[in-house]
Enzyme design. Structure first.
Site, PDB file in Angstrom:
ATOM      1  N   GLY A 150       0.783  -1.227   0.000  1.00  0.00           N
ATOM      2  CA  GLY A 150       0.000   0.000   0.000  1.00  0.00           C
ATOM      3  C   GLY A 150       0.815   1.276   0.000  1.00  0.00           C
ATOM      4  N   CYS A 197     -28.055  -8.246 -17.038  1.00  0.00           N
ATOM      5  CA  CYS A 197     -27.430  -7.755 -18.261  1.00  0.00           C
ATOM      6  C   CYS A 197     -28.383  -8.038 -19.419  1.00  0.00           C
ATOM      7  CB  CYS A 197     -26.097  -8.462 -18.474  1.00  0.00           C
ATOM      8  SG  CYS A 197     -25.389  -8.189 -20.120  1.00  0.00           S
ATOM      9  N   CYS A 241     -26.368 -10.817 -21.852  1.00  0.00           N
ATOM     10  CA  CYS A 241     -26.108 -12.211 -21.449  1.00  0.00           C
ATOM     11  C   CYS A 241     -27.033 -12.676 -20.334  1.00  0.00           C
ATOM     12  CB  CYS A 241     -24.655 -12.374 -21.016  1.00  0.00           C
ATOM     13  SG  CYS A 241     -24.283 -11.655 -19.406  1.00  0.00           S
ATOM     14  N   CYS A 301     -23.238  -5.831 -18.958  1.00  0.00           N
ATOM     15  CA  CYS A 301     -21.959  -6.101 -18.277  1.00  0.00           C
ATOM     16  C   CYS A 301     -20.900  -5.116 -18.759  1.00  0.00           C
ATOM     17  CB  CYS A 301     -21.438  -7.496 -18.601  1.00  0.00           C
ATOM     18  SG  CYS A 301     -22.455  -8.853 -18.047  1.00  0.00           S
ATOM     19  N   CYS A 326     -19.032 -11.112 -20.150  1.00  0.00           N
ATOM     20  CA  CYS A 326     -20.325 -11.118 -20.840  1.00  0.00           C
ATOM     21  C   CYS A 326     -20.304 -12.137 -21.983  1.00  0.00           C
ATOM     22  CB  CYS A 326     -20.632  -9.719 -21.362  1.00  0.00           C
ATOM     23  SG  CYS A 326     -22.350  -9.448 -21.843  1.00  0.00           S
TER      24      CYS A 326
HETATM   25 ZN   LIG Z   1     -23.539  -9.537 -19.880  1.00  0.00          ZN
END
Ligand SMILES: [Zn+2]
Lengths: 192, 299
Positions: free
Chosen positions: B39, B255, B258, B279, B285
């Protein structure tokens, strides 16, 4: 100057391809502390000199108090030599207890803590010196067996690393393999 | 970056990976320190690249310093392999790294360079994610002096940042930061995880893959190592919430391509004025779509 020569075959430590592959071994070693990583094969260097060729050049300082790197290689690296106390990189013989105080960096610049390249006899999973590791990069615990690391290193390392984020990062190396112990790795077990 | 970018004759003689070996070596050293101090924004001397800073030069320098002929590279921008930025960066890598394969598949890639998203599919130990970062320091909003910020980071002192978040909480009843959510790594440093959505922040926690962040303009590299805690800054009584994509009826949107209900969705404005959701991770996707199609064929 450690200016890698593209004409060289990748089995030379001074070839860009060797250095890229060896860096990836190091990056994986730091990502997964305690796991042994093979160094890519090379014909003209072993262990500590391989690591120095990957990481060191005229932009950094290196101390080699135990003279583990050949004078020719030191010249080729073009590194600035420095006292052990000030060096960015220190190469040392793991069989002897450390007798120096490396740079630990500061709160604002912890990356100034030294990288210690420690030559050990063997990283081949011997159980003679089993260590248990915990910390970032380790799922649960990781065990590490090795030969040729003086107990003093672990005690001193714990002391150097007691004030995170300051500390030192260790690269243990035998002739062909490497293990990284970044400052975040907690170590238990071993000789005591 | 010019989409039809060609290397000039003098650049043509550059070695593999465009950067000279000294530049690569410096970045390599810095990467190892960044992993060792999870970090921590490790400074480096960012080199000039043949594209404006802000076009992912930080992420690109990470990629070029580590890539080798054994690698398979994937480049994504906001989840997409096909956006102009991703295509240009991929072309640049193909031009300067002969022998390197490129892919759009998350699972086939060994190196993934990304802007604004972490892939939906969980990454593996043998993969590395290089994130492009515009603004690396989460303390900038509370402390203008870099010298003072470095001390605050070193001490792990984020009281003022938490106060700022608390003001948000009082005003809006929740923390409204949508991207770049401040995230504490290994219980010490707080990072700006780059402009990924809150949805992606949990993927940083105990990731199997090394996650590297490169800020070219600000000349900083930082890391979240594998198997490392990454915790969004929160208050005890206010849990961290990711985007939920619920519709007005409280139902999780799918989505529209898909049908997935477990991915980060982009809101699209259709020509007829309506909205649709899809997506943002195009590889995910496509995979879902292929799976659905295969399923329909066998039924
Ligand atoms: Zn998708």
């Amino acid at each position: 100057m450690n200016n890698p020569n593209t004409a060289l075959q990748p089995d030379s430590v001074w070839s860009p391809l060797f250095q890229q592959r060896a860096f990836r071994a190091l990056m994986t070693a730091f990502s997964f502390p305690g796991r042994r990583q093979p160094l890519p094969p090379c014909v003209d260097a072993k262990g500590p000199a391989c690591i120095a060729a990957v990481l060191c050049d005229n932009e950094v300082t290196l101390a080699d108090p135990d003279h583990l790197i050949q004078p020719d290689d030191i010249r080729r690296l073009g590194i600035g030599e420095a006292s052990v106390e000030n060096a960015g990189f220190i190469i040392a013989d793991g069989s002897r207890a450390p007798s120096f105080e490396p740079a630990l960096g500061s709160l604002a610049e912890p990356e100034q803590g030294a990288t210690l390249i420690i030559r050990v006899a063997s990283l081949d999973g011997t159980t003679a010196f089993p260590l248990t590791l915990r910390g970032p990069g380790i799922e649960g615990t990781q065990s590490l067996g090795l030969r040729g690391l003086h107990d003093g290193w672990l005690a001193e390392r714990a002391r150097w690393n007691r004030n995170f984020p300051m500390g030192v990062d260790l690269i243990l190396v035998d002739d062909t393999q490497v293990v990284a112990l970044p400052r975040t790795t907690q170590i238990s077990g071993g000789g005591n | 970056m010019n989409p039809n970018y060609q290397l000039t004759d003098s650049q043509d003689s550059y070695g593999f990976g465009f950067l000279d070996e000294f530049a690569k070596r410096e970045i390599r050293r810095v990467i190892l320190k960044a992993i060792s101090i999870p970090g921590y924004q490790t400074p480096y001397a960012s080199r000039e690249m043949p594209m404006g800073r802000g076009f992912g030069t930080g992420g690109l320098q990470l990629t070029l310093s580590m890539i080798g002929p054994e690698d398979t590279l994937k480049v994504i921008d906001q989840g997409s392999d096909d956006s102009v930025n991703a295509v240009n960066l991929r072309k640049f890598a193909e031009l300067t790294c002969p022998d390197v394969s490129t892919t759009e598949s998350t699972t086939e890639a060994t190196l993934i360079q990304t802007r604004h998203r972490v892939p939906e599919i969980a990454l593996r130990e043998d993969q590395v994610l290089n994130l492009q970062v515009p603004y690396p320091d989460p303390l900038v909003i509370v402390e203008p002096s870099e010298a003072k910020r470095k001390i605050m980071h070193g001490e792990g002192d984020y009281a003022r940042l938490l106060t700022k978040l608390y003001e948000d909480l009082v005003k809006f009843d929740e923390i409204t930061i949508s991207h770049r959510y401040p995230t504490r790594i290994n219980g010490h440093y707080v990072i700006d995880p780059s402009p990924i959505p809150r949805y992606d922040v949990p993927k940083l926690h105990q990731s199997q893959a090394l996650l590297l962040f490169g800020a070219g303009r600000e000349k900083k590299i930082y890391a979240v190592p594998p198997y490392t805690n990454a915790e969004p800054l929160v208050f005890d009584d206010v849990p961290f919430r990711t985007e939920n994509f619920y519709n007005a009826d409280g139902k999780r949107r799918a989505c529209n391509r898909c049908g997935s209900t477990n991915s980060f969705l982009d809101e699209l404005n259709l020509e007829d004025g309506s909205k649709a959701w899809q997506c943002s991770d195009t590889d995910f996707c496509n995979r879902q779509l292929a799976r659905t199609d295969a399923g329909e064929v066998t039924q």
